[in-house]
Design a protein around this motif. Structure first.
Motif, mmCIF file in Angstrom:
data_model
loop_
_atom_site.group_PDB
_atom_site.id
_atom_site.type_symbol
_atom_site.label_atom_id
_atom_site.label_comp_id
_atom_site.label_asym_id
_atom_site.label_seq_id
_atom_site.Cartn_x
_atom_site.Cartn_y
_atom_site.Cartn_z
ATOM 1 N N GLU A 296 0.829 -1.212 0.000
ATOM 2 C CA GLU A 296 0.000 0.000 0.000
ATOM 3 C C GLU A 296 0.858 1.256 0.000
ATOM 4 O OE1 GLU A 296 -2.618 -0.180 3.283
ATOM 5 O OE2 GLU A 296 -3.811 -1.854 2.501
ATOM 6 N N CYS A 297 1.951 1.207 0.742
ATOM 7 C CA CYS A 297 2.804 2.395 0.856
ATOM 8 C C CYS A 297 3.744 2.539 -0.335
ATOM 9 C CB CYS A 297 3.603 2.317 2.155
ATOM 10 S SG CYS A 297 4.731 3.693 2.397
ATOM 11 N N VAL A 298 4.410 1.443 -0.696
ATOM 12 C CA VAL A 298 5.469 1.530 -1.701
ATOM 13 C C VAL A 298 4.910 1.689 -3.116
ATOM 14 C CG1 VAL A 298 7.410 0.259 -2.725
ATOM 15 C CG2 VAL A 298 7.047 0.214 -0.260
ATOM 16 N N SER A 299 3.745 1.138 -3.403
ATOM 17 C CA SER A 299 3.191 1.224 -4.768
ATOM 18 C C SER A 299 2.902 2.654 -5.184
ATOM 19 C CB SER A 299 1.921 0.381 -4.884
ATOM 20 O OG SER A 299 0.957 0.836 -3.948
ATOM 21 N N VAL A 300 2.779 3.566 -4.212
ATOM 22 C CA VAL A 300 2.530 4.980 -4.539
ATOM 23 C C VAL A 300 3.729 5.845 -4.148
ATOM 24 C CG1 VAL A 300 0.034 4.786 -4.385
ATOM 25 C CG2 VAL A 300 1.333 5.303 -2.316
ATOM 26 N N HIS A 301 4.862 5.232 -3.907
ATOM 27 C CA HIS A 301 6.045 6.004 -3.513
ATOM 28 C C HIS A 301 6.470 6.898 -4.683
ATOM 29 C CE1 HIS A 301 10.038 7.022 -2.000
ATOM 30 N NE2 HIS A 301 9.661 6.548 -0.824
ATOM 31 N N PRO A 302 6.856 8.146 -4.397
ATOM 32 C CA PRO A 302 7.180 9.065 -5.503
ATOM 33 C C PRO A 302 8.444 8.707 -6.275
ATOM 34 C CG PRO A 302 7.593 10.107 -3.369
ATOM 35 C CD PRO A 302 6.886 8.822 -3.079
ATOM 36 N N HIS A 303 9.349 7.933 -5.687
ATOM 37 C CA HIS A 303 10.607 7.642 -6.379
ATOM 38 C C HIS A 303 10.503 6.315 -7.112
ATOM 39 C CE1 HIS A 303 14.900 7.374 -7.227
ATOM 40 N NE2 HIS A 303 15.003 8.638 -6.822
ATOM 41 N N TRP A 304 10.930 6.314 -8.382
ATOM 42 C CA TRP A 304 10.764 5.135 -9.221
ATOM 43 C C TRP A 304 11.632 3.956 -8.784
ATOM 44 C CZ3 TRP A 304 14.825 3.055 -12.038
ATOM 45 C CH2 TRP A 304 15.955 3.854 -12.205
ATOM 46 N N LEU A 339 1.582 -2.001 -11.427
ATOM 47 C CA LEU A 339 2.730 -1.194 -11.870
ATOM 48 C C LEU A 339 3.050 -1.399 -13.353
ATOM 49 C CD1 LEU A 339 5.096 -1.759 -8.801
ATOM 50 C CD2 LEU A 339 3.888 0.345 -9.396
ATOM 51 N N VAL A 340 2.209 -2.148 -14.049
ATOM 52 C CA VAL A 340 2.478 -2.403 -15.477
ATOM 53 C C VAL A 340 2.480 -1.108 -16.275
ATOM 54 C CG1 VAL A 340 1.507 -3.440 -17.556
ATOM 55 C CG2 VAL A 340 1.666 -4.778 -15.474
ATOM 56 N N ASN A 341 1.596 -0.200 -15.926
ATOM 57 C CA ASN A 341 1.520 1.080 -16.642
ATOM 58 C C ASN A 341 2.085 2.213 -15.802
ATOM 59 O OD1 ASN A 341 0.206 0.265 -19.136
ATOM 60 N ND2 ASN A 341 -1.575 -0.176 -17.868
ATOM 61 N N ASP A 342 3.128 1.928 -15.070
ATOM 62 C CA ASP A 342 3.772 2.952 -14.243
ATOM 63 C C ASP A 342 4.323 4.063 -15.134
ATOM 64 O OD1 ASP A 342 4.836 3.229 -11.259
ATOM 65 O OD2 ASP A 342 6.396 3.961 -12.606
ATOM 66 N N GLU A 343 4.407 5.265 -14.538
ATOM 67 C CA GLU A 343 4.906 6.409 -15.302
ATOM 68 C C GLU A 343 6.387 6.282 -15.639
ATOM 69 O OE1 GLU A 343 5.763 9.220 -11.392
ATOM 70 O OE2 GLU A 343 4.054 9.644 -12.659
ATOM 71 N N SER A 344 7.116 5.459 -14.894
ATOM 72 C CA SER A 344 8.543 5.277 -15.154
ATOM 73 C C SER A 344 8.752 4.162 -16.177
ATOM 74 C CB SER A 344 9.262 4.915 -13.854
ATOM 75 O OG SER A 344 10.565 4.442 -14.120
ATOM 76 N N PRO A 345 9.473 4.414 -17.254
ATOM 77 C CA PRO A 345 9.706 3.355 -18.251
ATOM 78 C C PRO A 345 10.517 2.195 -17.687
ATOM 79 C CG PRO A 345 11.015 5.335 -18.752
ATOM 80 C CD PRO A 345 10.065 5.697 -17.662
ATOM 81 N N GLU A 346 11.419 2.465 -16.717
ATOM 82 C CA GLU A 346 12.199 1.389 -16.114
ATOM 83 C C GLU A 346 11.301 0.420 -15.353
ATOM 84 O OE1 GLU A 346 12.875 4.564 -15.815
ATOM 85 O OE2 GLU A 346 14.900 4.928 -16.607
ATOM 86 N N VAL A 347 10.352 0.988 -14.595
ATOM 87 C CA VAL A 347 9.421 0.140 -13.837
ATOM 88 C C VAL A 347 8.522 -0.641 -14.793
ATOM 89 C CG1 VAL A 347 7.567 0.137 -12.121
ATOM 90 C CG2 VAL A 347 9.479 1.730 -11.887
#
Length: 1092
Positions: A296-304, A339-347
């Motif tokens: 719950e906490c890490v999935s919305v963490h601001p750092h990729w 996290l499949v459609n995360d804003e970070s391309p690395e993720v």
């Protein structure tokens, strides 16, 4: 570089320093020892290791309080020795470990001692260096049950520092040291691979620490974001590596066999954990709670990087602990697919890599427990999907749909089995239907009409570069972000790819029939199901998945197409036609003025409203979108079937062409796009190629449907679209159909005139493009060049010649005689003998070259068609419907263009059309006046002398009167006036009068009427555009009669004094010379400069 390489030399240097430190424990003595150690080689120091360590350890063991600075110096010196040597004695390793750990212990508080940060950091680094200095297998012998209390003390000490310290440096150092103690260090000093018994030994030992490690690290991970991402990343890494090691399925499987328990002390035995089934289950349940908190906490963490580490956590735990952490599988899988459609391309990339790895390893498909958990999660998510889509923001909706998409990807072929459950299928289908509900409140969809036929003909070039899946922008009730719709499309495509296509199509077809409310959403889903079943744009994570065969796909598409193009679903009410309502369009004019013979007043035309109940905007919007979605579906089906779609072309092409000619702009655009998709799929180069190759079938359908026009009212639109998108090769095929259309017009002129006149407009537009009059174009170019040359030469022989001082008396006499002769001809004072003399040379030439009167060559097909159409237009010019009158005037204009090369056909028809045209020009709505004036200009250019007397008698006086009457209004008007229809009418008349005067070669009297009417508009008080139009009139008058025009302009304003060309002539005084500059001066001066 070391100076003392041998133990003997090194001992000689180090002995005094060590003795001194043993006697007196001061910081200076410790620093002195460390300085001496720097000049001793590592080999020598290894031999003297215990000797050097003795004074340092003695200092730490000395009872009583000691200064922190001294302890720090000792620890740092100790660390230096350990970094340069290896610990080969197990007892020494354990003793040093205990001594270093005790430096940070406070017996009174049982917590880390309140010492300086520097000391804490030094001790942490000392412990880490000590474990790295352990030689070979010594490090493994360290981890035995007897060390459990000391190791537990160190672990708790490091966890406390990681959680409670404020210094980021200490936190990171403590976590790294913890990794070393838990055998997670990736340096080369530690062994990479362990034997089975070694893994079991470490697992049993570390299991005792699992509750403390997991709970403390969870608090660190879920702490404030401000602590820095590196701390969270390290904590996550320790958490999943520790859990993955202790609860690894392989270890637990080996531990399940009964093994002899090690003989240890009772006190230590109480601390030992035996990883039995009950312990594993209880621990797994407790860890599930912690894992949920972490996710719950890490999935919305601001750092990729933190979110990337979460992906690693999911991969390790699901691959290594699939049996022991089965209850955590749901949250872990949810975190991964979220996290499949995360804003970070690395993720994103790592997520896709892990999903692909799971699919290859059959982590879900091969694990029934995981598959059941996923199906339950899917059911739960689809149940709450409408509520979530209604309450979340767009980012939350994206996360929710990414989760749904990820579940389907992980289930893969299992989707088919899951959807065999009625409960799952109904939940999922109703959720998609509700989420895809469109917003029907936009009035622009109904407002935007397709009046101009040029748009469609240009569309193939525009659409050719667009991708097949380019769909029309639409607005939904529950979301606005286009990415949300893209995810929904991907969900439907995955269902079509992995699901039972027959089951899904039947189910959504039932919803399609069930309610009008569901119909559009069901059609959207059906379209995407077919695209997915064909494997288009679908990422297949599961190898060897068998796709739907092309034969089955074609059968399913055929059944859907039959439903789409059925009468009740294809011919829906999309607009309120004035023709169908039986009344004239209501046109309200404000300040608009038609050319009337009487008083020039504003006309306001109102018509009775229809008594029939009209459909609402929302219902018409709904119908428009339903047709558009079905048309998009046809395009998608074509792309899915490719060449196989050719077998369905005959049943689809006619209805799509019908919609391509629809007056609703949205429907027309989508239908054209669908036709382009058909072209690409079936191998046609363009729309023209598609229509030409199938024209015989289309023409046959049109011919049959025209006989029952009441049942097929949209038939003319098909012919209209064909004509707009084909070439002259189509004409022989449609000749008979055109006659049928004209016969239908004769029969239903009061009911179907609007649609049929649109067809005639398309027909004449096509004929004008297919058969341009090249001879007329050449003649016009020659006439233009001749006239330009004649006027260039005429001006110097008249005005310029008159102003030359070298003019002779003979030149002046010749000029006056020519003027008198031309005046007599203009007044009609010409004898019959002169007329015969002028006409005689022409008559014999005409008689010799003319064909016999009884033999006429057959007319070309296009001329026959244009003649027949123009005859109908003459009758329809007086129709009560303004819309029809406007369209008929456009058709009439095109008829004149097509017939211009056959004057014998054009002139009689122009004669018959003239009365009605005059009525449109002088007593009709301003819109009709504008169109009628356009026709008049075309007639003037094509008919010439035939129109001169009629124009001068019937039209010119009223045009001139209208201009004179409206001039004061435009002179007083403000800037808004330029947007009125009255202004546009003035501009059109002024712009057209000049060319008309030139082409009709008007006489002096009529030219004076035109000049007088337009002169007012040369005033600077008039709008600029009217001034420009008035100047264009005088520029044309200069070409017809430059002398009169020059005289008239100088009478208004004469910029210079005129000097007689000969001394015997009296000076000429023009009225404009005596006046001061007037509002006309600027425009008159520009015109005179042009004339010069």
């Amino acid at each position: 570089m070391a100076v003392f390489d041998t133990p003997k030399e090194a001992f000689g240097v180090l002995r005094p320093v060590c003795v001194q430190l043993t006697k007196i424990q001061t910081v200076e003595n410790v620093e002195h020892l460390q300085a001496q150690l720097r000049v001793v080689s590592d080999t020598a120091l290894q031999e003297l290791q215990q000797y050097v360590l003795f004074p340092l350890r003695f200092t730490l063991k000395t009872p009583g309080p000691k200064r922190e600075r001294l302890i720090q110096s000792v620890v740092e010196c100790l660390t230096f020795v350990l970094s340069s040597t290896c610990v080969k004695d197990q007892d020494l390793l354990q003793e040093l470990f205990s001594e270093l750990s005790a430096c940070l212990y406070s017996p009174s508080s049982q917590k880390p001692a309140a010492v300086s940060e520097e000391l804490k950091l030094a001790v942490i680094q000392g412990l880490s260096t000590l474990m790295h200095s352990a030689y070979g297998d010594i490090v493994l012998t360290f981890y035995e049950p007897s060390i459990l209390p000391r190791l537990g003390f160190a672990v708790s000490l490091l966890l406390g520092l990681a959680e409670q310290e404020k210094s980021k440096q200490i936190k990171i150092a403590a976590l790294k040291c913890l990794q070393v103690l838990l055998f997670q260090c990736e340096c080369e000093d530690h062994p990479k691979s362990l034997e089975e018994h070694e893994q079991k030994q470490l697992g049993d030992l570390f299991a005792s620490f699992l509750p403390g490690i997991s709970t403390t690290l969870t608090r660190v991970i879920t702490g404030d974001f401000k602590q820095g991402h590196s701390i969270v990343v390290s904590s996550l890494s320790i958490f999943y590596k520790t859990v993955g090691f202790i609860l690894a399925d392989e270890q637990l499987r080996r531990d399940s066999t009964v093994q002899a328990k090690p003989a240890v002390e009772h006190r230590i035995a109480e601390l030992m954990v035996h990883r039995e089934a009950d312990w594993v289950k209880n621990t797994g349940d407790k860890l599930t709670v912690l894992i949920k908190k972490i996710i719950e906490c890490v999935s919305v963490h601001p750092h990729w990087k933190v979110r990337l580490e979460l992906v690693e956590l999911v991969e390790v735990l699901l691959l290594k602990c699939s049996q022991s952490l089965v209850e955590s599988a749901g949250p872990l899988l949810k975190a991964l697919v979220g996290l499949v459609n995360d804003e970070s391309p690395e993720v994103q990339a790592q997520c896709n890599k892990v999903l692909r790895h799971f699919a290859l390893q059959k982590v879900v498909v091969g694990n029934r427990a995981f598959a059941d958990i996923l199906s339950e999660n899917l059911h739960s998510l689809t149940t709450s999907l409408p509520r979530l889509m209604n309450s979340q923001d767009d980012q939350g909706k994206l996360s929710t749909l990414s989760l749904l998409l990820g579940y389907l990807k992980l289930l893969g072929p299992k989707v088919s089995f899951v959807l065999n459950s009625v409960a799952h299928l109904q939940r999922l289908s109703k959720a998609l239907i509700q989420v895809l509900e469109l917003d029907m409140a936009d009035i622009k969809i109904v407002e935007e009409r397709h009046w101009n036929s040029d748009d469609l003909s240009a569309s193939p070039k525009i659409l050719a570069s667009q991708p097949w899946n380019q769909i029309q922008r639409r607005y939904f009730r529950f979301f606005t972000d286009e990415r949300v719709f893209l995810l929904l499309r991907q969900v439907c495509q995955l269902l079509g790819f992995y699901g039972n296509l027959y089951l899904l199509v039947d189910h959504f077809m039932e919803l399609y029939h069930e309610s009008v409310v569901y119909r559009k959403q069901a059609a959207m889903i059906l379209n995407e199901l077919i695209v997915g079943a064909a494997g288009l744009e679908v990422e297949d994570l599961h190898e060897k998945h068998i796709k739907t065969s092309s034969e089955e796909l074609r059968e399913i598409v055929t059944s859907i197409l039959e439903e789409y193009t059925s009468q009740e679903n294809w011919h829906l009410v999309t607009c309120i036609e004035a023709e169908e309502m039986g009344g004239e369009l209501t046109v309200k004019q404000s300040g608009l003025q038609a050319i009337t013979p009487g008083a020039h007043t504003c006309q306001v035309i109102s018509f009775p409203a229809s008594s029939k109940p009209s459909p609402s905007i929302c219902s018409m919007n709904s119908n428009i979108w339903q047709i558009c979605i079905q048309l998009e579906g046809i395009g998608h089906f074509a792309y899915a079937l490719q060449k196989d779609f050719c077998l369905l072309l005959m049943s689809v092409l006619y209805p799509v062409l019908e919609k391509a000619g629809d007056q609703t702009l949205l429907i027309s655009q989508v239908a054209t796009s669908a036709m382009m998709d058909i072209c690409h799929a079936c191998g046609y180069d363009s729309l023209q190629h598609l229509i030409n190759q199938n024209s015989d079938y289309l023409v046959n359908g049109i011919s049959l449907n025209l006989r029952h026009l009441a049942l097929h009212p949209h038939t003319p639109k098909v012919l209209e679209v064909m004509l707009r998108n084909s070439d002259a090769s189509l004409l022989p095929l449609v000749v008979d159909v055109v006659q049928d259309v004209l016969a239908t017009l004769d029969q239903f002129y009061d009911k179907r005139a609007t649609s049929i006149v649109s067809v005639l407009h398309a027909l004449l537009t096509a004929l004008a493009q297919w058969f341009p009059d090249t001879s007329n174009l050449t003649l016009l170019q020659e006439q233009t060049s001749e006239k330009e040359g004649s006027h260039l030469s005429q001006r110097p022989t008249t005005l310029n010649k008159g102003f030359r001082n070298t003019a002779t008396a003979e030149d002046i006499e010749l000029f006056l005689l020519n003027y008198l002769k031309e005046k007599n001809v203009a007044d009609g004072n010409v004898s019959d003998f002169d007329n015969e003399e002028e006409e005689q040379p022409v008559l014999p030439e005409v008689d010799e070259n003319a064909s016999p009167p009884d033999v006429e060559p057959p007319l070309p097909v296009q001329i026959q068609i244009a003649r027949d159409v123009m005859e109908r237009c003459i009758h329809l010019l007086s129709d009560k419907n303004l819309k029809i009158r406007l369209k008929v005037l456009d058709v009439l204009d095109l008829c004149v263009v097509v017939l211009q090369s056959h004057k014998n056909q054009l002139l009689p028809l122009a004669h018959r059309a003239w009365p009605s045209l005059v009525h449109r020009l002088t007593n009709d709505d301003p819109l009709a006046v504008l169109r009628a004036f356009k026709v008049l200009r075309t007639l003037g250019g094509k008919c010439g002398d035939f129109l001169r007397s009629r124009f001068c008698k019937d039209v010119l006086p009223k045009l001139a009167g209208s201009l004179i009457t409206q001039a004061p209004v435009s002179a007083r008007a403000g800037p808004v006036y330029s947007h009125t229809l009255a202004f546009k009418l003035q501009v059109a008349i002024l712009q057209g009068l000049g060319p008309l005067c030139e082409r009709l070669d008007l006489g002096e009297g009529d030219l004076n009427k035109v000049a007088d009417a337009c002169l007012i508009y040369l005033s600077a008080k008039q709008p600029v555009k009217l001034q420009e139009a008035a100047r264009s009139v005088f520029l044309h008058l200069m070409k017809v009669d430059p002398d009169s025009t020059w005289f008239l302009l100088n009478e208004v304003y004469c910029p210079a004094q005129l000097t007689p060309p000969h001394p015997r002539l009296h000076p000429v005084q023009l009225r404009g010379a005596a006046r001061q500059p007037t509002p006309y001066a600027a425009n008159v001066l520009r015109l005179l400069q042009e004339l010069q």
